[in-house]
Design a protein around this motif. Structure first.
Motif, short mmCIF file in Angstrom:
data_model
loop_
_atom_site.label_atom_id
_atom_site.label_comp_id
_atom_site.label_asym_id
_atom_site.label_seq_id
_atom_site.Cartn_x
_atom_site.Cartn_y
_atom_site.Cartn_z
N ILE A 9 6.64 -31.41 -21.06
CA ILE A 9 8.04 -30.97 -20.99
C ILE A 9 8.43 -30.91 -19.53
O ILE A 9 8.01 -30.01 -18.78
N ASP A 10 9.22 -31.88 -19.09
CA ASP A 10 9.63 -31.94 -17.68
C ASP A 10 10.89 -32.77 -17.58
O ASP A 10 10.95 -33.87 -18.14
N ASP A 11 11.90 -32.27 -16.88
CA ASP A 11 13.18 -32.99 -16.81
C ASP A 11 13.15 -34.13 -15.80
O ASP A 11 14.06 -34.95 -15.77
N ASP A 12 12.10 -34.21 -14.97
CA ASP A 12 11.95 -35.32 -14.03
C ASP A 12 11.10 -36.39 -14.70
O ASP A 12 9.88 -36.21 -14.88
N PHE A 13 11.70 -37.51 -15.06
CA PHE A 13 10.97 -38.52 -15.83
C PHE A 13 9.82 -39.12 -15.03
O PHE A 13 8.81 -39.55 -15.61
N ARG A 14 9.94 -39.14 -13.71
CA ARG A 14 8.84 -39.69 -12.91
C ARG A 14 7.63 -38.77 -12.94
O ARG A 14 6.49 -39.22 -13.10
N VAL A 15 7.88 -37.47 -12.78
CA VAL A 15 6.79 -36.50 -12.86
C VAL A 15 6.17 -36.51 -14.25
O VAL A 15 4.94 -36.50 -14.40
N ALA A 16 7.03 -36.53 -15.26
CA ALA A 16 6.53 -36.57 -16.64
C ALA A 16 5.65 -37.79 -16.87
O ALA A 16 4.61 -37.73 -17.54
N VAL A 35 9.31 -34.93 -23.24
CA VAL A 35 10.69 -34.47 -23.49
C VAL A 35 11.18 -33.77 -22.23
O VAL A 35 10.38 -33.33 -21.40
N ARG A 36 12.51 -33.67 -22.09
CA ARG A 36 13.06 -33.17 -20.83
C ARG A 36 13.85 -31.86 -20.96
O ARG A 36 14.23 -31.28 -19.95
N THR A 37 14.10 -31.38 -22.17
CA THR A 37 14.88 -30.15 -22.34
C THR A 37 14.14 -29.17 -23.23
O THR A 37 13.23 -29.53 -23.98
N LEU A 42 11.31 -27.77 -28.39
CA LEU A 42 11.12 -27.00 -29.62
C LEU A 42 11.18 -27.91 -30.84
O LEU A 42 10.42 -27.73 -31.80
N SER A 43 12.06 -28.90 -30.79
CA SER A 43 12.14 -29.85 -31.89
C SER A 43 10.86 -30.67 -32.00
O SER A 43 10.34 -30.90 -33.11
N VAL A 53 0.89 -27.93 -24.91
CA VAL A 53 2.09 -28.35 -24.19
C VAL A 53 1.89 -28.09 -22.71
O VAL A 53 1.24 -27.11 -22.31
N LEU A 54 2.44 -28.99 -21.90
CA LEU A 54 2.48 -28.83 -20.45
C LEU A 54 3.93 -28.64 -20.07
O LEU A 54 4.72 -29.59 -20.10
N ALA A 55 4.31 -27.42 -19.73
CA ALA A 55 5.73 -27.08 -19.59
C ALA A 55 6.12 -26.74 -18.17
O ALA A 55 5.48 -25.91 -17.51
N ASP A 56 7.18 -27.39 -17.69
CA ASP A 56 7.81 -26.98 -16.45
C ASP A 56 8.61 -25.71 -16.72
O ASP A 56 8.98 -25.42 -17.87
N VAL A 57 8.90 -24.94 -15.67
CA VAL A 57 9.67 -23.70 -15.85
C VAL A 57 11.16 -23.99 -15.93
O VAL A 57 11.87 -23.51 -16.82
N TYR A 58 11.67 -24.80 -14.99
CA TYR A 58 13.11 -25.00 -14.88
C TYR A 58 13.52 -26.24 -15.66
O TYR A 58 13.23 -27.37 -15.27
#
Length: 220
Positions: A9-16, A35-37, A42-43, A53-58
């Motif tokens: 889970i990360d909104d930066d596609f490059r990092v993801a 996924v980015r949001t 959750l979906s 899951v590997l989740a970013d905070v922001y």
């Protein structure tokens, strides 16, 4: 044991993409589509049943730590946030690990391999002994002194640059061939660990300049 399914889970596609490649490169792990949001996360946890899951905070629409709290899935939090409140929130929400960005690929791979051992030790359907529980916890956490002593390639570059003497963040960046922002971020982290010392140089005008030098242990 079946492959461990990981949702990034990360909104930066490059990092993801980088994290997806690290996961995919470890035997016994499968990376689901990142996924980015928060909503997408959750979906995806409902639809794809990830094991980890590997989740970013922001996230663009919410807080990754709340996703960790809500999804009911084993989780690591991966974030550039280093304030104690955020780290405490992550662990209270159930995160098994907290990795500070940027980190080397080997750091994440090592944590994933530990997680695989942890799951294996807790896979027995029979009641667990205290020894088995302790072994699983040790497998997951590893030896803390090893983590604290590890240095990234960027940190080594910065420490090498400081062997030429005291310097500003801009001078360190020039010596090491990195951006000033990267140098500043890592210098601050190194100072917090006692490897670099900070002093102020006052000029005739403007704000004082921060100067950095190796601490006694910085060149070890």
């Amino acid at each position: 044991m079946s492959d461990i399914r990981v949702l990034i889970i990360d909104d930066d596609f490059r990092v993801a993409g980088v994290h997806r490649d690290i996961v995919a490169g470890i035997r016994g792990f499968v990376s689901l589509d990142p996924v980015r949001t928060a909503a997408e996360a959750l979906s995806a946890t409902r639809a794809d049943s990830p094991d980890l899951v590997l989740a970013d905070v922001y996230l663009p629409d919410g807080d990754g730590i709340e996703v960790v709290r809500s999804c009911g899935v084993d989780a690591f939090v991966l974030s550039a946030a280093t304030d104690a409140r955020t780290v405490r929130r992550a662990f209270r929400a159930g995160a098994l690990a907290y990795l500070v960005k940027p980190f080397e690929a080997r750091t994440l791979a090592d944590r994933l391999e530990r997680y695989a051992r942890y799951r294996n030790l807790l896979s027995d359907s029979a009641p667990l002994t205290q020894d088995q529980i302790d072994r699983a916890a040790t497998a997951l956490r590893g030896a803390p002194e090893q983590a604290s002593l590890s240095r990234s390639a960027t940190e080594r570059t910065i420490l090498t640059a400081l062997t030429d003497g005291e310097a500003s963040a801009s001078e360190v960046a020039e010596r090491g061939g990195i951006s000033r922002a990267t140098a500043q971020r890592h210098l601050t982290a190194l100072a917090s660990r006692g490897l670099v010392e900070i002093s102020l140089r006052y000029g005739t005008t403007g704000r004082p300049e921060h100067r950095f030098r190796l601490a006694a242990s910085g060149a070890d």
